[in-house]
Every structure is written in structure tokens, then in C-alpha cells.
Design a protein around this motif. Structure first.
Motif, PDB file in Angstrom:
ATOM      1  N   ASN A 143       5.269   2.565   2.971  1.00 25.01           N
ATOM      2  CA  ASN A 143       4.582   2.605   1.685  1.00 25.01           C
ATOM      3  C   ASN A 143       3.544   1.497   1.538  1.00 25.01           C
ATOM      4  O   ASN A 143       2.505   1.701   0.901  1.00 25.01           O
ATOM      5  CB  ASN A 143       5.599   2.567   0.547  1.00 25.01           C
ATOM      6  CG  ASN A 143       6.210   3.932   0.283  1.00 25.01           C
ATOM      7  OD1 ASN A 143       5.534   4.945   0.422  1.00 25.01           O
ATOM      8  ND2 ASN A 143       7.477   3.963  -0.094  1.00 25.01           N
TER       9      ASN A 143
ATOM     10  N   GLU B 287       2.245   6.654  -2.350  1.00 27.06           N
ATOM     11  CA  GLU B 287       3.501   6.275  -1.721  1.00 27.06           C
ATOM     12  C   GLU B 287       4.479   7.452  -1.724  1.00 27.06           C
ATOM     13  O   GLU B 287       4.311   8.413  -2.483  1.00 27.06           O
ATOM     14  CB  GLU B 287       4.106   5.069  -2.450  1.00 27.06           C
ATOM     15  CG  GLU B 287       3.235   3.824  -2.340  1.00 27.06           C
ATOM     16  CD  GLU B 287       3.876   2.599  -2.961  1.00 27.06           C
ATOM     17  OE1 GLU B 287       5.122   2.566  -3.069  1.00 27.06           O
ATOM     18  OE2 GLU B 287       3.140   1.681  -3.338  1.00 27.06           O
TER      19      GLU B 287
ATOM     20  N   SER C   2       4.310  10.134   7.769  1.00 29.68           N
ATOM     21  CA  SER C   2       4.026   9.501   6.486  1.00 29.68           C
ATOM     22  C   SER C   2       2.585   9.759   6.047  1.00 29.68           C
ATOM     23  O   SER C   2       2.314   9.962   4.858  1.00 29.68           O
ATOM     24  CB  SER C   2       4.287   7.990   6.573  1.00 29.68           C
ATOM     25  OG  SER C   2       5.634   7.722   6.881  1.00 29.68           O
TER      26      SER C   2
END
Length: 242
Positions: A45, A55, A76
Motif C-alpha cells: 500500500n 490502496e 497489487s
């Protein structure tokens, strides 16, 4: 068969007799020995924030764990298990992630219940012990030292120790060679498809724990010899082969 304890699952078609006669035990790191998800998520994040991206929840990032840092970063960035980000974005993201994970490495990481008891029991019984992980050595060794686990292991095989990593059998066979034993004299304890595939390819025994990551999937679906509730419980299903 040991009638006092029944494995939660036995996905192998081959009848397994417990306790297994083995000489050494290999253990995975993330999701098996240590709960590292919060620190991995913090780093991810921080990376996303620096890149101007939204995030992600801890549960989402936890489902991305299991195939090494680069895969975690790719997932991610794309929000997808199989996503492939733009190469330039990935090149920017990797050093940010590695920097942030080095900072967050052991802020919230801790050993799972039964790990210390299991390692002590294995040591007292005379088993050789190896930690075999896909995590890079630059993170693996500091984590093991910070959590007090490093001294239990005769050998640590990280994700960049050899040309190939799990699910390839190379790290497992390397550990077998270190102990001078045959693959069937070795047990791997892990939490994921990577571990199960590597063990089967190497012809080692495989136990899985249900509390790890496995990309969000139930380990009871895997081809493993047993699912055990903890590392300590695993010690009840094995015996030292002299």
C-alpha cells in the motif's frame, strides 16, 4: 495407521501409513512459520500510494501472497491474480516495494501458534530442519533472525538461492542433498499449491497447514498427505527414521 489422530485430509491416492518414517523436515516461511501478511500489505500500500494508485484491503493483498515479491507487486498493481502491468510501471514499482518492505519487515510479523513448540519438538527428536521459501534472501534471513527462528534450521533455501524456486522441485532436492537423504525420507510442511506441486515433483511427503495464504483457496483441495492444524500437530504424524 495411527488411530489416535486422523489427518484432516488425505488427497493422495496412495495409502499413507502414519507416523511417516522420515529423516528431515522442510518448512515454508510465509503462511506456515510466520504470519507476514500485514507487513507485506503495508509495503504494497505504501508502494501504491507513492504511485498514485488506490490502496487495497489486507484480505485482497493476502490473497496475492505465495509466488514471490514480483508476483505480489504485479497483482497489487493490476488488482488481479494473473494481471500483467505495464513494464515501465513494474520497473518503477519494484524498488519502491522492496524499500518499503525492508522498512516494514517485522513490524507486525509473528510466528503462528504451535510453531515454536513444533520446532522444539522436531529438534529434540533429532530431525534435520530446513526452511525453504520463495522469499528473497535479503528478507528471509533478517526475518528468521528477528523472530528467533534462524537457529533452528540447518539450511535456509530462499527464492533466489538457486536458479529455480517452488513449485519447481529444485529447492527441495537441494535440501535433500544437503542432508544426504532420499526425497522419500523428507517431509515438506507448507500452506500452498506451490508447496504441494514442488513436493510431488520432488517425490517428497507433503503436509499443509490450513491457516496460511494459498492465494485465498482451501488447502484441503490440494494433493497433500495430510492437513495439520499446526506445526506442533505435524510432529504427531511423523517418526525419526534411523
Amino acid at each position: 495407521m495411527n488411530k489416535s489422530f486422523s489427518p484432516i485430509a488425505d488427497a493422495s491416492e496412495v495409502e499413507i501409513e502414519f507416523p511417516l518414517p522420515i529423516k528431515a523436515v522442510m518448512i515454508d516461511l510465509d503462511g506456515t512459520l510466520l504470519d507476514t501478511a500485514r507487513d507485506l500489505a503495508t509495503a504494497a500500500n505504501m508502494m501504491l500510494r507513492e504511485l498514485g494508485k488506490a490502496e487495497l484491503p489486507l484480505e485482497t493483498i493476502q490473497s496475492y501472497i505465495g509466488k514471490g515479491v514480483e508476483k505480489l507487486v504485479k497483482r497489487s498493481l493490476t488488482g488481479s491474480i494473473d494481471g500483467e502491468p505495464d513494464a515501465e510501471l513494474l520497473d518503477r514499482a519494484m524498488p519502491i516495494y522492496e524499500r518499503e518492505y525492508a522498512r516494514a519487515l517485522c513490524n507486525d510479523t509473528q510466528a503462528y501458534p504451535g510453531v515454536l513448540e513444533g520446532l522444539n519438538a522436531l529438534r529434540e527428536s533429532g530431525f534435520g530442519l530446513a526452511c525453504v521459501t520463495n522469499k528473497a534472501e535479503v528478507f528471509t534471513l533478517p526475518l528468521l533472525r528477528a523472530t528467533g527462528l534462524f537457529g533452528f534450521f540447518d539450511i535456509v533455501v530462499s527464492g533466489d538461492s538457486l536458479p529455480k524456486k517452488k513449485p519447481d522441485p529444485m529447492p527441495l532436492l537441494h535440501a535433500c542433498k544437503h542432508f544426504g537423504i532420499q526425497p522419500r525420507e523428507m517431509l515438506l510442511i507448507g500452506d500452498s499449491l506451490n508447496d504441494a506441486q514442488a513436493a510431488r515433483a520432488a517425490d517428497c511427503h507433503i503436509f499443509c497447514v490450513p491457516y496460511g495464504y494459498n492465494e485465498g483457496r482451501d488447502v484441503r483441495e490440494l494433493d497433500c498427505d495430510a492437513v495439520v492444524s499446526s506445526l506442533y500437530e505435524a510432529t504427531r504424524l511423523i517418526r525419526k527414521l534411523s
